[in-house]
Design an enzyme around this catalytic site. Structure first.
Site, short mmCIF file in Angstrom:
data_model
loop_
_atom_site.label_atom_id
_atom_site.label_comp_id
_atom_site.label_asym_id
_atom_site.label_seq_id
_atom_site.Cartn_x
_atom_site.Cartn_y
_atom_site.Cartn_z
N HIS A 156 -3.17 -35.12 21.88
CA HIS A 156 -3.99 -34.82 22.86
C HIS A 156 -3.52 -33.80 24.07
O HIS A 156 -3.86 -33.94 25.15
CB HIS A 156 -4.45 -36.23 23.56
N SER A 275 -1.89 -6.20 32.09
CA SER A 275 -3.47 -5.98 32.66
C SER A 275 -3.45 -4.51 32.90
O SER A 275 -2.70 -3.93 33.37
CB SER A 275 -3.20 -7.17 33.55
N LYS A 281 1.79 -8.75 34.66
CA LYS A 281 1.25 -9.67 33.46
C LYS A 281 1.68 -9.08 31.96
O LYS A 281 1.75 -7.99 31.88
CB LYS A 281 -0.15 -9.95 33.67
N GLU A 288 -5.34 -13.96 20.87
CA GLU A 288 -6.46 -14.39 21.59
C GLU A 288 -7.55 -13.70 20.22
O GLU A 288 -8.38 -14.31 19.95
CB GLU A 288 -6.75 -13.88 22.90
#
Length: 491
Positions: A156, A275, A281, A288
């Site tokens: 969880h 980025s 970043k 993804e």
């Protein structure tokens, strides 16, 4: 004959060949994916027709020579047509004359296209199998280097129990191994030849279906001629195997994205990006996209089944739309698998951060409860003791402090000291994440010795699957050489 050259094809001529629906009917552009497959199927069929005395050897040689010219010219040079099959036949007739039409003796486009799809798809399935083997190898290699690297385990998304990085990675290795099995199972059913079934009711010609299957490298034939021409369950099975693999990849990608966010792992720059506006970043973009491929794969599997669910026997034009998306998703899932393998192989795991996080959230609580249960307390009573202690234990408590707090909870629940049942040393050991992991040495558990046994088993399975893949590819290569040799006898 029609005055419209575009309508002058081998099959339709001027009958139902024009009109505003022509482009809607055509699959010629999409059929670029099966151009090479169609040429191979044509060659095997023509060789068989000549061997059976159905077509004269001289005519067979002319047709086979024309097919070589068409292959050299490429798909883009084909004349207009409803599909690649018609376009190739038209091109043969343009070169040979009317005798070129004999190439279509004893077959239909129905069994022809079904054979072409299977011929092409089996290569896609084997490529996906190879990618899963690469990923499994990467998972095993990193796991072997981290059998004692303790890390937090979650349920969880909450700290649950400590485990090891090796144990975690092998959990995905096992899942990908099953994906390999599913793809190999699908391959066995894809690798059956429908050729010779004709439209669906067979043919009066004395064809040799086993011979064309042999020349094309198929493991056998789809026996019932109606099933051979109409069946597309092999597409649905392959699409679902690919979707299941993509779902496995999506879970792995999601974990790595989360772990990168927590500082547990740093992905290689080769599998990251920055980025466009925030130069500090480092984004896990490839993972993804890997996660995103799963949505496409599940959609394709669902779409394939939905297309097939309401079709009557035998051939229906709906089937023209059944295979292009499966080819596309096969490429996407294979590429995503290769990306996942590279990301795993090149990632840098922060062992210190993992070790610290392994004890957070009182993750060793279950180990303490198990210790008390092994000392004779009912597990539910032990669970109550540890649950009460959990409210007092804080992240950062050393084993000695945590043991004292468990003892205090035991006095409240049992009315006596915890150490009446177990020694202080054993409790402190159970509270240590590394010792907790080491105690979980059941088969398939995270203890280093258990993991090493699992690695040995996984490696043996990997070697076996590599052998199966090599044998399948060798069989296809042998068939290709055999077909080329037979064709050479006529040309």
């Amino acid at each position: 004959m029609s005055d419209d050259p575009a309508a002058d094809t081998a099959i339709r001529r001027d009958r139902f060949s024009g009109g505003p629906a022509r482009e809607f009917l055509s699959s010629l552009d999409a059929d670029a994916a099966i151009f090479e497959a169609d040429l191979a199927v044509d060659r095997a069929h023509v060789v068989m027709l000549a061997e059976q005395g159905i077509v004269e050897e001289e005519v067979a040689g002319e047709i086979l020579a024309a097919l070589a010219d068409i292959e050299d010219a490429g798909h883009g040079a084909l004349p207009d047509g409803e599909d690649v099959h018609e376009a190739i036949e038209t091109a043969v007739i343009d070169r040979v004359g009317a005798d070129g039409g004999k190439m279509h003796t004893a077959r239909s486009r129905n069994d022809e296209v079904a054979t072409c799809i299977r011929y092409r798809l089996r290569e896609d399935v084997l490529a996906a199998v190879e990618a899963t083997i690469t990923l499994r190898g990467a998972l095993q290699e990193v796991a072997a280097a981290h059998t004692e690297t303790v890390m937090p385990g979650y349920t969880h998304l909450q700290p649950a129990q400590p485990t090891t990085l090796a144990h975690y990675l092998l959990s995905y290795e096992g899942a990908v191994a099953r994906d390999t099995e599913r793809l190999l199972d699908a391959y066995a059913r894809v690798n059956r030849s429908p050729l010779g079934a004709a439209a669906f009711a067979g043919t009066p010609f004395d064809v040799d279906r086993e011979r064309t299957a042999e020349l094309l490298g198929f493991g056998g034939t789809v026996r019932n001629s109606m099933d051979a021409s109409a069946g597309r369950d092999f597409l649905a099975e392959t699409a679902n195997a690919l979707a299941t693999l993509a779902t496995t990849l999506s879970g792995l990608a999601e974990d790595l994205i989360i772990f990168a966010n927590k500082g547990y792992v740093e992905l290689s720059n080769d599998y990251s990006s920055t980025s466009s506006i925030m130069p500090q970043k480092k984004n896990p973009d490839t993972l993804e996209l890997t996660r995103g491929v799963a949505g496409d794969a599940v959609g394709e599997a669902t779409g394939t089944l939905t297309l097939l669910k309401g079709l009557p026997r035998a051939y229906n034009r709906d089937l023209q739309r059944a295979h292009p998306g499966v080819f596309e998703i096969a490429d996407d899932v294979r590429e995503a698998t290769e990306i996942a393998a590279g990301a795993v192989a090149t990632a840098d795991w922060n062992e210190g951060t993992l070790a610290t996080a392994a004890g957070e959230g009182f993750s060793t609580a279950t180990g303490v409860a198990d210790l008390l249960a092994m000392a004779g307390l009912p597990f539910r009573t032990a669970h109550e003791v540890v649950a009460d202690a959990a409210e007092a234990i804080a992240d950062g408590d050393d084993p000695e402090t945590a043991a004292a707090k468990v003892d205090e909870a035991a006095r409240g629940v049992l009315g006596e000291s915890l150490f009446e049942y177990v020694s202080r040393a054993d409790v402190e050991q159970a509270l240590d994440p590394a010792e907790s992991v080491a105690s979980r040495d059941s088969a398939g558990g995270p203890a280093p010795e258990a993991v090493r046994e699992e690695l040995s088993t996984a490696d043996a399975a990997l070697v076996a699957d590599e052998t199966t893949l090599e044998e399948a590819r060798a069989s296809l290569a042998t068939a290709e050489e055999t077909l080329a040799a037979e064709v050479a006898d006529y040309v």
